[in-house]
Design an enzyme around this catalytic site. Structure first.
Site, short mmCIF file in Angstrom:
data_model
loop_
_atom_site.label_atom_id
_atom_site.label_comp_id
_atom_site.label_asym_id
_atom_site.label_seq_id
_atom_site.Cartn_x
_atom_site.Cartn_y
_atom_site.Cartn_z
NE ARG A 1 16.23 -10.49 42.67
CZ ARG A 1 16.50 -11.20 43.76
NH1 ARG A 1 16.72 -10.57 44.91
NH2 ARG A 1 16.56 -12.50 43.71
CG HIS B 1 11.18 -11.51 42.76
ND1 HIS B 1 11.85 -12.20 43.75
CD2 HIS B 1 12.01 -11.51 41.70
CE1 HIS B 1 13.04 -12.57 43.30
NE2 HIS B 1 13.16 -12.15 42.07
CG ASN C 1 10.58 -13.48 47.49
OD1 ASN C 1 11.03 -13.15 46.41
ND2 ASN C 1 9.34 -13.82 47.71
CG HIS D 1 20.60 -9.17 36.18
ND1 HIS D 1 20.55 -10.50 35.87
CD2 HIS D 1 19.63 -8.96 37.09
CE1 HIS D 1 19.56 -11.08 36.56
NE2 HIS D 1 18.99 -10.16 37.31
CG ASP E 1 27.76 -3.16 34.86
OD1 ASP E 1 28.94 -3.44 34.57
OD2 ASP E 1 27.10 -2.30 34.26
C1 HEM Z 1 15.90 -13.88 33.60
C2 HEM Z 1 15.83 -14.45 34.78
C3 HEM Z 1 16.37 -13.83 36.04
C4 HEM Z 1 17.07 -14.48 36.99
C5 HEM Z 1 17.43 -15.96 36.99
C6 HEM Z 1 17.43 -13.52 38.01
C7 HEM Z 1 18.13 -13.82 39.16
C8 HEM Z 1 18.61 -12.89 40.04
C9 HEM Z 1 19.43 -13.19 41.20
C10 HEM Z 1 19.83 -14.58 41.64
C11 HEM Z 1 19.77 -12.02 41.79
C12 HEM Z 1 20.68 -11.81 42.98
C13 HEM Z 1 19.98 -11.96 44.29
C14 HEM Z 1 20.98 -11.95 45.42
O1 HEM Z 1 21.71 -12.95 45.56
O2 HEM Z 1 21.07 -10.95 46.16
C15 HEM Z 1 19.15 -10.98 41.01
C16 HEM Z 1 19.25 -9.64 41.29
C17 HEM Z 1 18.56 -8.67 40.61
N1 HEM Z 1 17.65 -8.87 39.61
FE1 HEM Z 1 17.35 -10.57 38.58
N2 HEM Z 1 16.94 -12.30 37.65
C18 HEM Z 1 16.29 -12.45 36.46
C19 HEM Z 1 15.59 -11.45 35.79
C20 HEM Z 1 15.41 -10.20 36.28
C21 HEM Z 1 14.43 -9.26 35.79
C22 HEM Z 1 13.43 -9.55 34.67
C23 HEM Z 1 14.58 -8.16 36.54
C24 HEM Z 1 13.79 -6.87 36.52
C25 HEM Z 1 12.62 -6.69 35.97
C26 HEM Z 1 15.65 -8.37 37.45
C27 HEM Z 1 16.14 -7.45 38.31
C28 HEM Z 1 17.13 -7.68 39.23
C29 HEM Z 1 17.78 -6.62 39.99
C30 HEM Z 1 17.53 -5.14 39.82
C31 HEM Z 1 18.67 -7.25 40.87
C32 HEM Z 1 19.56 -6.58 41.93
C33 HEM Z 1 18.82 -6.58 43.23
C34 HEM Z 1 19.51 -5.84 44.36
O3 HEM Z 1 20.45 -5.05 44.13
O4 HEM Z 1 19.09 -6.03 45.52
N3 HEM Z 1 16.11 -9.63 37.29
N4 HEM Z 1 18.44 -11.53 39.96
C1 LIG Z 2 12.38 -9.91 53.22
C2 LIG Z 2 11.91 -11.22 53.70
O1 LIG Z 2 10.80 -11.37 54.14
N1 LIG Z 2 12.78 -12.22 53.60
C3 LIG Z 2 12.47 -13.59 53.97
C4 LIG Z 2 12.69 -14.48 52.77
O2 LIG Z 2 12.60 -15.85 53.10
C5 LIG Z 2 13.45 -16.30 54.16
C6 LIG Z 2 13.26 -17.79 54.33
O3 LIG Z 2 13.62 -18.45 53.17
C7 LIG Z 2 13.16 -15.52 55.45
O4 LIG Z 2 14.05 -15.93 56.47
C8 LIG Z 2 13.31 -14.02 55.18
O5 LIG Z 2 12.93 -13.27 56.30
#
Ligand code: HEM
Ligand SMILES: CC(=O)N[C@H]1CO[C@H](CO)[C@@H](O)[C@@H]1O
Ligand SMILES: *[C@@H]1O[C@H](CO)[C@@H](O)[C@H](O)[C@H]1NC(C)=O
Ligand SMILES: *[C@@H]1O[C@H](CO)[C@@H](O)[C@H](O)[C@H]1NC(C)=O
Ligand SMILES: *[C@@H]1O[C@H](CO)[C@@H](O)[C@H](O)[C@H]1NC(C)=O
Ligand SMILES: *[C@@H]1O[C@H](CO)[C@@H](O)[C@H](O)[C@H]1NC(C)=O
Length: 325
Positions: free
Chosen positions: A65, A69, A97, A195, A246
């Protein structure tokens, strides 16, 4: 005598490579870019990633991710890794982030690489390699990572908010954000399949459970049983609890995500939105095949890794990934 001949051959060969690279839509990236300057780089990175992922497999998703980003904001230039400075709040400190994890893996990989070839390998390349290795170690696909990216020096908090897709994005919003990065609807569907691994915090999707249109309602497109289970875990306002993206196989890189999309059992509106478009739907059906997903995924990841890269003499090779030199 022999050495001058060698030098000529090398020179001719490098001229050819250079000529190829400059006419190549890759924008100057090439496989084996560091062959002469840091031949062991991919092994060094892989070893560091393996040491972390074997202890903490859930970091793999976070690293993937992070690469996404990075690429969507100012291109794949390592800007996501830069720390806030006195004069500028960085992308890292933007709300999308807040949930990024795994910066310590990048720092460790960079330190290991600097030991063998100081000042040569960019943080942007290291992040691209780390993301690939992390996914591969989870049993996911392997993709080519052409290298030669250079590091940017600018990271702006508000840009991360503006350029990254929010979890409540509609299909047309997703399509336009991806298009602005040179990615098409197929890439959108395939990359959303990531995802299949990882976790989310409740507040990334709780609007769908409790206040979808601002009237205390639920997103009608959510599967009722799935929503009921999510409501048990995620109470209104909870921004701490995490749930598996998942359920049951969040550490396994498989095609389940696409099964879940079709069953309306996905966390984000952006996931559910893929069903609202005919073209996207046909790609979902294709991606249910394991082989299609893995090979298409490799293609889309390589494409994502080329977004607006800095090459040649642009940017710099950062000495530490959190700071510009
Ligand atoms: C299509 C639009 C996308 C949206 C709106 C989106 C949004 C999000 C959000 C909101 C989360 C959860 C963050 C949290 O609350 O901890 C997430 C997690 C994640 N996203 Fe996406 N994402 C998108 C596309 C992608 C793409 C293109 C990738 C990879 C190239 C990706 C990889 C991941 C992964 C691997 C996680 C899990 C992160 C973790 O376990 O810490 N996502 N995404
Ligand atoms: C990992 C990291 O730097 N997280 C920052 C993301 O942004 C928030 C504010 O929106 C910071 O509090 C976190 O430290
Ligand atoms: C960069 O900032 C993070 C907090 O966001 C901090 O944990 C880290 O130590 C900083 N990196 C360096 C090298 O100072
Ligand atoms: C998404 O959520 C943000 C913040 O909660 C809100 O400002 C925006 O209007 C929402 N967008 C859509 C398409 O619902
Ligand atoms: C639901 O959303 C509306 C409109 O955004 C807001 O005024 C209201 O406070 C929200 N209710 C809850 C319980 O969060
Ligand atoms: C989570 O919610 C609490 C209470 O509403 C708030 O103080 C805190 O800043 C929030 N944390 C994050 C990371 O958004």
């Amino acid at each position: 005598m022999k050495t001058t001949q060698m030098a000529r051959i090398l020179c001719a060969a490098s001229f050819l490579i250079f000529a190829c690279a400059s006419t190549n839509a890759a924008g100057g990236l090439q496989l084996n870019f560091y062959d002469q300057t840091c031949p062991g780089v991919s092994n060094v990175v892989e070893e560091v990633v393996a040491s972390y992922i074997s202890r903490a497999p859930t970091l793999a998703a976070a690293l993937l991710r992070m690469h996404f980003h990075d690429c969507f904001v100012r291109g794949c230039d390592g800007s996501v890794l830069l720390n806030t400075t006195k004069s500028s709040k960085a992308e890292k400190d933007a709300p999308p982030n807040v949930t990024l994890r795994g910066f310590q893996v990048i720092d460790a990989a960079k330190a290991a690489v600097e030991k063998v070839c100081p000042g040569v390998v960019s943080c942007a390349d290291i992040l691209a390699l780390v993301a690939r290795d992390a996914v591969h170690m989870l049993g996911g696909p392997f993709w080519n990572v052409p290298t030669g990216r250079r590091d940017g020096v600018v990271s702006i908090q508000n840009e991360a908010v503006a350029k990254l897709p929010p979890p409540n994005a509609t299909f047309s919003k997703l399509k336009s954000i991806f298009a602005s990065n040179g990615l098409d609807v197929k890439d959108l569907v395939v990359l959303s399949g990531e995802h299949t691994i990882g976790i989310s915090h409740c507040n990334s999707f709780s609007g769908r459970l409790y206040n979808f249109t601002g009237k205390g309602d639920m997103d009608p497109s959510l599967d009722k049983n799935y929503a009921a289970r999510l409501k048990i875990k995620c109470k209104p306002g909870d921004n701490k609890t995490i749930v598996e993206m998942d359920p049951g196989s969040f550490r396994t890189f498989d095609t389940n995500y696409f099964v879940n999309v079709k069953k309306n059992r996905v966390l984000f509106q952006s996931d559910a939105a893929l069903l609202t478009d005919n073209e996207a739907q046909s790609y979902i059906n294709q991606q249910l095949q394991y082989l299609s997903f893995f090979s298409d995924f490799a293609v889309s990841m390589e494409k994502m890794g080329r977004i607006r890269v800095l090459t040649g003499t642009a940017g710099q090779i950062r000495r530490h990934c959190a700071f510009s030199n």
